[in-house]
Motif scaffolding. Sequence first.
Motif: not given
Length: 303
Positions: A99-109
Amino acid sequence: MSFEVLKPGHFSCIQDLGRVGYQHLGITTGGPMDEHAFSWANRLLGNSPNVAQVEITYGVLSLLAETDAMIAITGADLDARINDIHVAPWFSYSVAAGDRLEFNTPLSGLRAYLAVVGGFSATHKLGSCATVAREGIGGITGQGDYLTKGDRLNFDPHAHRSRATVPTWAIPDYDAQLALGVVPGYQAAQFPDDELEKFFSSSYEVTKNIDRMGYRLSGAAIDSGLDGIISEGVCYGAIQVPGDGQPIILMKDHQTIGGYPKIGSLTALGAAQLSQRGPGASVNFYPITLYEAMLQRRLFGVP
């Protein structure tokens, strides 16, 4: 058992609750900028409070799961995705090998926390693996490095656990108007009454000058009535007032001594909320007692 770092993001780093007892040697505490979110991530997984997590600031982190794992994500909504399917913060999730886990640009915080059952493995220095890049201490290798491409976030094998979520009452709204309680310090008595009134009745704006050391604010200038003080020990959350009258809030990687007058200090919970705001956010302050600060911490579910 590990995650491979495919993209490291901007300031992704290993944090536990920090180093205690070394400020007299000039070594700061470090630790998670948002202690509230950090604490709940470990709680979701049944971890002890101090096991290591990844603090993800501004996102752009991509990981490949090399084995099955149970994770928790708390704090900012950085548009996290498992195999391109959005997953919300404040929940635990199962991931499978590949599995690939990604964090993109902030939506909140601004800052999210990634925990795994049992915690991530890292080299401990002075009783902690908290990353303080300025001091070259902590992190995976113990040298204070942020995550880099190719790093492996190791952890011990663990059994599957049931999914869990943080109760609604304990989830902050990072887009709400921010009002923070201040425990007055002994130097507050040196500030003229009208200057204290100005501080507590004014709105301040978070500037672009923010990092793990401190948050500089802009707004009504405060005159402390003091030309300066002899440098002395400073604490996390302390509100310094330099010569230009613009408050500086000391954060987790703050210096251990300072020579600016201080109105008082935010609580750890208050500083955590501030750490989730970016440039342009508005903040107000109000005075609280130490008892009120302790009560707020208990009511908001911080261990």
